[in-house]
Structure formats: C-alpha cells, structure tokens
Design an enzyme around this catalytic site. Structure first.
Site, PDB file in Angstrom:
ATOM      1  N   GLU A  35       0.835  -1.194   0.000  1.00 27.61           N
ATOM      2  CA  GLU A  35       0.000   0.000   0.000  1.00 27.61           C
ATOM      3  C   GLU A  35       0.877   1.255   0.000  1.00 27.61           C
ATOM      4  O   GLU A  35       1.934   1.284   0.632  1.00 27.61           O
ATOM      5  CB  GLU A  35      -0.906  -0.010   1.232  1.00 27.61           C
ATOM      6  CG  GLU A  35      -1.940  -1.127   1.143  1.00 27.61           C
ATOM      7  CD  GLU A  35      -2.721  -1.352   2.425  1.00 27.61           C
ATOM      8  OE1 GLU A  35      -3.843  -1.847   2.322  1.00 27.61           O
ATOM      9  OE2 GLU A  35      -2.231  -1.054   3.517  1.00 27.61           O
ATOM     10  N   CYS A  94       3.402   8.573   0.767  1.00 26.14           N
ATOM     11  CA  CYS A  94       3.927   7.717   1.830  1.00 26.14           C
ATOM     12  C   CYS A  94       4.095   6.337   1.207  1.00 26.14           C
ATOM     13  O   CYS A  94       3.115   5.701   0.806  1.00 26.14           O
ATOM     14  CB  CYS A  94       2.923   7.690   2.978  1.00 26.14           C
ATOM     15  SG  CYS A  94       3.364   6.518   4.264  1.00 26.14           S
ATOM     16  N   CYS A 137       6.463  -6.489   7.816  1.00 23.99           N
ATOM     17  CA  CYS A 137       7.564  -5.929   8.618  1.00 23.99           C
ATOM     18  C   CYS A 137       7.903  -6.961   9.683  1.00 23.99           C
ATOM     19  O   CYS A 137       7.036  -7.707  10.128  1.00 23.99           O
ATOM     20  CB  CYS A 137       7.092  -4.627   9.280  1.00 23.99           C
ATOM     21  SG  CYS A 137       8.397  -3.758  10.184  1.00 23.99           S
ATOM     22  N   CYS A 171       6.272  -4.038  16.300  1.00 22.60           N
ATOM     23  CA  CYS A 171       5.859  -2.970  17.221  1.00 22.60           C
ATOM     24  C   CYS A 171       4.398  -3.229  17.615  1.00 22.60           C
ATOM     25  O   CYS A 171       3.558  -3.507  16.751  1.00 22.60           O
ATOM     26  CB  CYS A 171       5.997  -1.595  16.566  1.00 22.60           C
ATOM     27  SG  CYS A 171       7.697  -1.221  16.089  1.00 22.60           S
ATOM     28  N   CYS A 207       1.316  -1.226  15.905  1.00 25.34           N
ATOM     29  CA  CYS A 207       1.312  -1.050  14.449  1.00 25.34           C
ATOM     30  C   CYS A 207       0.640  -2.236  13.767  1.00 25.34           C
ATOM     31  O   CYS A 207       1.021  -3.390  14.010  1.00 25.34           O
ATOM     32  CB  CYS A 207       2.758  -0.904  13.960  1.00 25.34           C
ATOM     33  SG  CYS A 207       2.863  -0.686  12.176  1.00 25.34           S
ATOM     34  N   CYS A 232      -0.675   6.414   9.432  1.00 26.06           N
ATOM     35  CA  CYS A 232       0.513   5.739   9.982  1.00 26.06           C
ATOM     36  C   CYS A 232       0.106   4.517  10.790  1.00 26.06           C
ATOM     37  O   CYS A 232      -0.743   4.603  11.669  1.00 26.06           O
ATOM     38  CB  CYS A 232       1.240   6.663  10.953  1.00 26.06           C
ATOM     39  SG  CYS A 232       2.233   7.883  10.163  1.00 26.06           S
TER      40      CYS A 232
HETATM   41  N1  SAH Z   1       9.316   1.284  10.378  1.00 23.28           N
HETATM   42  C1  SAH Z   1       9.418   2.696  10.239  1.00 23.28           C
HETATM   43  C2  SAH Z   1       8.428   3.303   9.261  1.00 23.28           C
HETATM   44  C3  SAH Z   1       7.000   2.827   9.284  1.00 23.28           C
HETATM   45  S1  SAH Z   1       5.969   3.393  10.574  1.00 23.28           S
HETATM   46  C4  SAH Z   1       9.362   3.358  11.601  1.00 23.28           C
HETATM   47  O1  SAH Z   1       9.186   2.662  12.586  1.00 23.28           O
HETATM   48  O2  SAH Z   1       9.576   4.563  11.690  1.00 23.28           O
HETATM   49  C5  SAH Z   1       5.805   5.128  10.339  1.00 23.28           C
HETATM   50  C6  SAH Z   1       5.414   5.858  11.620  1.00 23.28           C
HETATM   51  O3  SAH Z   1       4.090   5.477  12.039  1.00 23.28           O
HETATM   52  C7  SAH Z   1       6.314   5.539  12.811  1.00 23.28           C
HETATM   53  O4  SAH Z   1       6.662   6.729  13.483  1.00 23.28           O
HETATM   54  C8  SAH Z   1       5.430   4.702  13.720  1.00 23.28           C
HETATM   55  O5  SAH Z   1       5.817   4.836  15.074  1.00 23.28           O
HETATM   56  C9  SAH Z   1       4.075   5.292  13.439  1.00 23.28           C
HETATM   57  N2  SAH Z   1       2.947   4.417  13.746  1.00 23.28           N
HETATM   58  C10 SAH Z   1       2.883   3.078  13.628  1.00 23.28           C
HETATM   59  N3  SAH Z   1       1.669   2.630  14.002  1.00 23.28           N
HETATM   60  C11 SAH Z   1       0.941   3.723  14.344  1.00 23.28           C
HETATM   61  C12 SAH Z   1      -0.399   3.926  14.782  1.00 23.28           C
HETATM   62  N4  SAH Z   1      -1.239   2.905  14.887  1.00 23.28           N
HETATM   63  N5  SAH Z   1      -0.802   5.176  15.036  1.00 23.28           N
HETATM   64  C13 SAH Z   1       0.029   6.228  14.859  1.00 23.28           C
HETATM   65  N6  SAH Z   1       1.285   6.110  14.417  1.00 23.28           N
HETATM   66  C14 SAH Z   1       1.750   4.863  14.169  1.00 23.28           C
END
Ligand code: SAH
Length: 350
Positions: free
Chosen positions: A94, A107, A114, A118, A121, A337
C-alpha cells in the site's frame, strides 16, 4: 511495456551497476537514459533517439521495464488516496498519496509486511513477507504519478508505509539516489524523509552513504521498559544507544532530525514523559512530531484526549522545542501511519 523475466528490470537499476556492466560507455549516456525513463516516462529503449542504435539494442537485451500495477484506489474524505499495488510476483503493498495546498506527499512502502513487531502497528500483524526491490520502491512513485494529473504530481516522499526502510538498506539507498538525482526523478533531498524505528547500526551505514536525506526516528517512549514493550527492537538498541547515535550523526547546516512520538493514552503520554522527552532530546537538533495513535480494530491502545495531547505539546514548546501535532490523514480509509496492512491481507485480493 516488456516484462521478459529473463532480463532485469531497468526501473531501480543503479548508476553504479550500469557503469560496471557497460564499462566502455561514457557516464553521460547513463544520465541520458535516466532522463528518458524517470523524467520523460519513456518505457521503450527504441524511443531513446539520442542514444546510438547499438547501445539501445544492448540495453534491450539486458533489461525490461516493469512497474507496480494499481489493484485498487480508496479515496479518503480529506482528499488522500490509498493505493493497493500489485508487484510482479503478485505480492501487494500500500502507498498513500496525501495532497495539501503546498505539496503532494507520497507515503511509500519498503517491505511487504515488517519483522519489527511494534505492538501498536497493524503492519506488524503481517510479519515480514519480503523486501521490496529498488524498482518496486521507486516504482510506487512512478505508477502513482502516472495515475494522477500533472498538477497533482508527487513533490514530497516519506518512507513511512509498510516496512522498516533501514532493514532493507541497499534497495532503499538505490531508490533514494534515483529519486533525488537531477538526471533522474529530480525530487530535492530536502523533500524526502526516511523513517526508522532506530536500527542504530543501519543508521550509521545510512549516514556513510552520504545522501543527506532527512531521517525521522520513531522514539515513542522515554524509558526502556516502556519502549521494550512497544518496540521490541529497543532491546537491541536501547534509548541511550539511539540518542548517542543521533548526537554523533553529522547533519548539514539548517537540517535537523524528526523525532516521531506516537501518543498512547496512559502508556507514554504523561507529564513525566514530556519532561523526560525534553531531557533526552536536549542535545539533538530536531523537531518533534506528536502522532495521536491511529486505532484499528484489534488494538488494545487508544489515543489520548486532546487536552493531554496539547498539554504534552505545550510543555515541549515551553522547553524551546519545535513540537507539532501531526494531523491524522486518511484515517477513514485505514491509510494513516501504522494502519497499512488490512487490505493487503484481504484474501479476496490474493
Ligand atoms: N518502520 C518505520 C516506518 C513505518 S511506521 C518506523 O518505525 O519509523 C511510520 C510511523 O508510524 C512511525 O513513526 C510509527 O511509530 C508510526 N505508527 C505506527 N503505528 C501507528 C499507529 N497505529 N498510530 C500512529 N502512528 C503509528
């Protein structure tokens, strides 16, 4: 567009590779080809009329052109479009296009899924299926630009979609070079940001590439216990190691890092967290993006109330930081995000 699988995809092929493969060619020939492909949208070597016939036929023997194919578009009320893109092997990723008055930001994704797991996420639920190639990374920009009118062409790129960019370093660097080269896609390095969960060794490798792309670091917690829980990678690279790496990272004048901080109610949004964050970032040239958590169905977390979000921001501003609350985009289509994955998991697409 030819997709002969016995040849290599020209999209994403690096200048270094071309120089090594065609050692007798003058370097400006390679720049001419990049200009044809990334600037003029040419997908057929025979149309490259300022290049000799012999070279064109050599190229056609080695390469084909292949781009991700649009599987679906989902439109958000805020004007954003989430694209589901199909890759050569059928894998789905996506990318989200987000317009504002002054810019059109893409984006994009760097991996299918991944592996960092986390806990906040949604992409984590996929696990890592595979890395994207440089062609599949830059190809997201090309396919989407071709879908849009000229005035909506992408001006800014954030590597914040599916995947951890620095876990797929070489293809990401190859894509970045093509994206920002004046003879290729011509996007200014100032307008491209790579977001990372903080893979310290890879941040150091990235810096050595000398490409001066903006880095965004997903910090998301101010103590190791909380960060370990939210981002298991913290067990390998704890907060102090990450902060030391950022302190030593040479930045060009006028540049600063972005620190991303996802606010989760009752987890990392307290007044003490704001206080600790200010101490951690004291010697790091940075701006802070506070991202209220974007929910999804299976999640145990919630965003804080607005009042606490503003209080957190106000504290940081009072400590002289540039702290912004990142406006949520495309939440109604699961395009914000951390929300990317749902559609690519949908079995009806596979
Ligand atoms: N792996 C990379 C890029 C992908 S995530 C990273 O960790 O930076 C991009 C951003 O989205 C990151 O700052 C992550 O912390 C944030 N993110 C992930 N899940 C989220 C959520 N459910 N709500 C808000 N931000 C989120």
């Amino acid at each position: 567009m030819s997709t002969d699988k016995n040849t290599q995809n020209f999209i994403g092929t690096s200048e270094t590779y071309l120089k090594n493969t065609f050692a007798d060619w003058k370097p400006y020939r390679i720049h001419q080809m990049f200009n044809w492909v990334y600037h003029y949208g040419c997908r057929d070597f025979s149309e490259m009329t300022n290049i000799s016939k012999l070279m064109r036929s050599q190229l056609a023997e080695h390469f084909h052109f292949s781009l991700p194919v649009i599987q679906s578009r989902t439109h958000s009320q805020d004007g954003s479009i989430k694209y589901l893109l199909k890759l050569d092997d059928g894998a789905l990723v996506e990318s989200v296009w987000m317009p504002s008055d002054s810019r059109k930001t893409l984006c994009l994704s760097t991996q299918v899924g991944c592996r960092l797991n986390c806990s906040f996420c949604l992409t984590a639920s996929l696990g890592l299926k595979r890395n994207l190639t440089a062609g599949e990374i830059i190809g997201q920009c090309m396919t989407i630009n071709e879908d849009l009118s000229k005035e909506n062409a992408i001006t800014n790129v954030v590597f914040m979609g599916m995947g951890e960019p620095l876990d797929n370093l070489n293809p990401v660097v190859d894509a970045l070079r093509l994206m920002t080269a004046p003879e290729a896609m011509r996007i200014s390095t100032r307008k491209v940001t790579v977001s990372t969960s903080g893979l310290v060794d890879k941040i150091n490798d990235f810096q050595k590439e000398n490409i001066h792309i903006n880095l965004a670091i997903s910090l998301n917690a101010t103590d190791d216990e909380t960060r370990n829980r939210l981002m298991p990678i913290n067990k390998k690279y704890p907060i102090k190691t990450l902060m030391d790496c950022l302190k030593n990272y040479p930045l060009k004048p006028q540049r600063r890092h972005t620190i991303e901080y996802v606010l989760l109610e009752g987890i990392n949004d307290s007044d003490e967290d704001a206080h600790r964050l200010a101490i951690l970032l004291k010697d790091i040239p940075c701006k802070i993006n506070l991202i209220p958590f974007n929910s999804f169905e299976s999640s145990e977390y919630r965003p804080p109330h607005d009042k606490q979000t503003f209080k957190f921001q106000d504290y940081l501003i009072a400590k002289n930081f540039s702290a912004f609350i990142r406006q949520n985009r495309a939440t109604d289509i699961l395009g914000a995000c951390g929300q990317l994955a749902a559609e690519s998991q949908n079995p009806s697409y596979v």
